[in-house]
Design a protein around this motif. Structure first.
Motif, mmCIF file in Angstrom:
data_model
loop_
_atom_site.group_PDB
_atom_site.id
_atom_site.type_symbol
_atom_site.label_atom_id
_atom_site.label_comp_id
_atom_site.label_asym_id
_atom_site.label_seq_id
_atom_site.Cartn_x
_atom_site.Cartn_y
_atom_site.Cartn_z
ATOM 1 N N MET A 15 7.602 -11.860 -14.369
ATOM 2 C CA MET A 15 8.089 -12.344 -13.088
ATOM 3 C C MET A 15 6.939 -12.279 -12.081
ATOM 4 O O MET A 15 6.384 -11.217 -11.843
ATOM 5 C CB MET A 15 9.266 -11.481 -12.628
ATOM 6 C CG MET A 15 9.822 -11.918 -11.299
ATOM 7 S SD MET A 15 11.249 -10.965 -10.706
ATOM 8 C CE MET A 15 12.372 -11.052 -12.068
ATOM 9 N N ALA A 16 6.598 -13.403 -11.514
ATOM 10 C CA ALA A 16 5.513 -13.471 -10.542
ATOM 11 C C ALA A 16 5.994 -13.013 -9.170
ATOM 12 O O ALA A 16 7.086 -13.364 -8.732
ATOM 13 C CB ALA A 16 4.966 -14.891 -10.459
ATOM 14 N N HIS A 17 5.160 -12.235 -8.495
ATOM 15 C CA HIS A 17 5.467 -11.717 -7.163
ATOM 16 C C HIS A 17 4.810 -12.596 -6.108
ATOM 17 O O HIS A 17 3.586 -12.689 -6.053
ATOM 18 C CB HIS A 17 4.976 -10.277 -7.025
ATOM 19 C CG HIS A 17 5.750 -9.320 -7.864
ATOM 20 N ND1 HIS A 17 5.616 -9.252 -9.234
ATOM 21 C CD2 HIS A 17 6.678 -8.398 -7.524
ATOM 22 C CE1 HIS A 17 6.431 -8.331 -9.695
ATOM 23 N NE2 HIS A 17 7.095 -7.805 -8.681
ATOM 24 N N VAL A 18 5.656 -13.214 -5.275
ATOM 25 C CA VAL A 18 5.197 -14.116 -4.227
ATOM 26 C C VAL A 18 5.555 -13.517 -2.879
ATOM 27 O O VAL A 18 6.704 -13.125 -2.648
ATOM 28 C CB VAL A 18 5.865 -15.511 -4.375
ATOM 29 C CG1 VAL A 18 5.476 -16.420 -3.227
ATOM 30 C CG2 VAL A 18 5.505 -16.137 -5.711
ATOM 31 N N LEU A 19 4.564 -13.446 -1.991
ATOM 32 C CA LEU A 19 4.803 -12.963 -0.642
ATOM 33 C C LEU A 19 4.959 -14.191 0.254
ATOM 34 O O LEU A 19 4.054 -15.017 0.330
ATOM 35 C CB LEU A 19 3.630 -12.090 -0.178
ATOM 36 C CG LEU A 19 3.861 -11.287 1.095
ATOM 37 C CD1 LEU A 19 2.904 -10.109 1.134
ATOM 38 C CD2 LEU A 19 3.714 -12.106 2.339
ATOM 39 N N ALA A 79 2.147 -12.694 9.829
ATOM 40 C CA ALA A 79 0.955 -12.477 9.017
ATOM 41 C C ALA A 79 0.526 -11.009 9.047
ATOM 42 O O ALA A 79 0.023 -10.487 8.041
ATOM 43 C CB ALA A 79 -0.179 -13.380 9.495
ATOM 44 N N ASP A 80 0.725 -10.344 10.182
ATOM 45 C CA ASP A 80 0.353 -8.932 10.296
ATOM 46 C C ASP A 80 1.109 -8.094 9.257
ATOM 47 O O ASP A 80 0.512 -7.248 8.583
ATOM 48 C CB ASP A 80 0.665 -8.403 11.706
ATOM 49 C CG ASP A 80 0.013 -9.229 12.787
ATOM 50 O OD1 ASP A 80 -1.154 -8.974 13.114
ATOM 51 O OD2 ASP A 80 0.685 -10.155 13.295
ATOM 52 N N ASP A 81 2.418 -8.329 9.120
ATOM 53 C CA ASP A 81 3.226 -7.585 8.147
ATOM 54 C C ASP A 81 2.813 -7.934 6.719
ATOM 55 O O ASP A 81 2.787 -7.067 5.842
ATOM 56 C CB ASP A 81 4.715 -7.883 8.337
ATOM 57 C CG ASP A 81 5.273 -7.284 9.621
ATOM 58 O OD1 ASP A 81 4.575 -6.464 10.270
ATOM 59 O OD2 ASP A 81 6.417 -7.643 9.981
ATOM 60 N N ALA A 82 2.492 -9.188 6.481
ATOM 61 C CA ALA A 82 2.054 -9.611 5.152
ATOM 62 C C ALA A 82 0.770 -8.887 4.764
ATOM 63 O O ALA A 82 0.651 -8.359 3.651
ATOM 64 C CB ALA A 82 1.847 -11.124 5.118
ATOM 65 N N LEU A 83 -0.178 -8.845 5.682
ATOM 66 C CA LEU A 83 -1.447 -8.185 5.398
ATOM 67 C C LEU A 83 -1.241 -6.676 5.206
ATOM 68 O O LEU A 83 -1.847 -6.070 4.314
ATOM 69 C CB LEU A 83 -2.453 -8.452 6.517
ATOM 70 C CG LEU A 83 -3.868 -7.958 6.238
ATOM 71 C CD1 LEU A 83 -4.464 -8.645 5.009
ATOM 72 C CD2 LEU A 83 -4.757 -8.199 7.452
ATOM 73 N N ALA A 84 -0.387 -6.084 6.005
ATOM 74 C CA ALA A 84 -0.105 -4.643 5.866
ATOM 75 C C ALA A 84 0.472 -4.350 4.482
ATOM 76 O O ALA A 84 0.094 -3.352 3.846
ATOM 77 C CB ALA A 84 0.852 -4.179 6.960
ATOM 78 N N TYR A 85 1.356 -5.200 3.991
ATOM 79 C CA TYR A 85 1.956 -5.013 2.664
ATOM 80 C C TYR A 85 0.876 -5.080 1.588
ATOM 81 O O TYR A 85 0.827 -4.244 0.687
ATOM 82 C CB TYR A 85 3.037 -6.081 2.421
ATOM 83 C CG TYR A 85 3.657 -5.983 1.057
ATOM 84 C CD1 TYR A 85 4.691 -5.085 0.813
ATOM 85 C CD2 TYR A 85 3.206 -6.769 0.004
ATOM 86 C CE1 TYR A 85 5.259 -4.968 -0.443
ATOM 87 C CE2 TYR A 85 3.773 -6.667 -1.260
ATOM 88 C CZ TYR A 85 4.801 -5.765 -1.478
ATOM 89 O OH TYR A 85 5.351 -5.651 -2.734
ATOM 90 N N ILE A 86 0.000 -6.064 1.686
ATOM 91 C CA ILE A 86 -1.071 -6.215 0.700
ATOM 92 C C ILE A 86 -2.020 -5.026 0.759
ATOM 93 O O ILE A 86 -2.382 -4.458 -0.275
ATOM 94 C CB ILE A 86 -1.824 -7.546 0.917
ATOM 95 C CG1 ILE A 86 -0.897 -8.724 0.604
ATOM 96 C CG2 ILE A 86 -3.082 -7.613 0.054
ATOM 97 C CD1 ILE A 86 -1.439 -10.072 1.058
ATOM 98 N N ARG A 87 -2.417 -4.642 1.950
ATOM 99 C CA ARG A 87 -3.352 -3.512 2.111
ATOM 100 C C ARG A 87 -2.746 -2.192 1.641
ATOM 101 O O ARG A 87 -3.468 -1.272 1.245
ATOM 102 C CB ARG A 87 -3.814 -3.405 3.559
ATOM 103 C CG ARG A 87 -4.802 -4.504 3.912
ATOM 104 C CD ARG A 87 -5.354 -4.335 5.302
ATOM 105 N NE ARG A 87 -6.460 -5.270 5.543
ATOM 106 C CZ ARG A 87 -6.914 -5.583 6.727
ATOM 107 N NH1 ARG A 87 -6.371 -5.055 7.815
ATOM 108 N NH2 ARG A 87 -7.912 -6.431 6.856
ATOM 109 N N ALA A 88 -1.413 -2.088 1.685
ATOM 110 C CA ALA A 88 -0.741 -0.877 1.215
ATOM 111 C C ALA A 88 -0.640 -0.849 -0.310
ATOM 112 O O ALA A 88 -0.133 0.118 -0.884
ATOM 113 C CB ALA A 88 0.651 -0.784 1.837
ATOM 114 N N GLY A 89 -1.108 -1.908 -0.962
ATOM 115 C CA GLY A 89 -1.097 -1.939 -2.424
ATOM 116 C C GLY A 89 0.140 -2.581 -3.021
ATOM 117 O O GLY A 89 0.387 -2.445 -4.225
ATOM 118 N N GLY A 90 0.911 -3.291 -2.199
ATOM 119 C CA GLY A 90 2.099 -3.964 -2.710
ATOM 120 C C GLY A 90 1.722 -5.017 -3.743
ATOM 121 O O GLY A 90 0.672 -5.646 -3.655
#
Length: 122
Positions: free
Chosen positions: A1-5, A34-45
């Motif tokens: 299952m691919a994870h798409v943000l 975009a701020d929340d998206a980047l925070a999720y990625i930076r947190a290792g999501g």
């Protein structure tokens, strides 16, 4: 299952797209900016692809998000979207999809970018 943000400030657009993508087999993470998206990625999501509106509230817009992801997480493809075709003409670092788009079109594009079978089978 691919994870798409999916980063989209219009809650109705975001929820409809997320539900449609989940129905065809994607795991969807939703962000309202975009701020929340980047925070999720930076947190290792876990994220294999980012689909972001260009114009959103917050410190970052979609183009800035795409630039930061390309710089810091080059393995994550980014697709940008907007109802303003002029904004799309300015996108050179990633794919662009004009609004309105269908969930089926988005899912097909995501599968193509991720190298997945077009019908969603594994």
């Amino acid at each position: 299952m691919a994870h798409v943000l999916v980063a989209e400030d219009d809650v109705l657009v975001r929820v409809a797209l997320a539900e449609g993508l989940r129905a065809v087999g994607f795991a969807v993470i939703e962000a309202s900016c975009a701020d929340d998206a980047l925070a999720y990625i930076r947190a290792g999501g876990k994220v294999e692809l980012v689909f972001s509106d260009i114009q959103m509230p917050g410190m970052l817009d979609g183009r800035q998000l795409a630039e930061l992801i390309a710089r810091d997480h080059p393995g994550i493809p980014v697709i940008l979207t907007s109802g303003d075709i002029q904004l799309g003409a300015c996108v050179s670092t990633c794919l662009f999809v004009a609004k309105p788009y269908s969930t089926a079109h988005a899912a097909k594009l995501f599968r193509s970018v991720l190298g997945l079978p077009p019908d969603g089978s594994s």
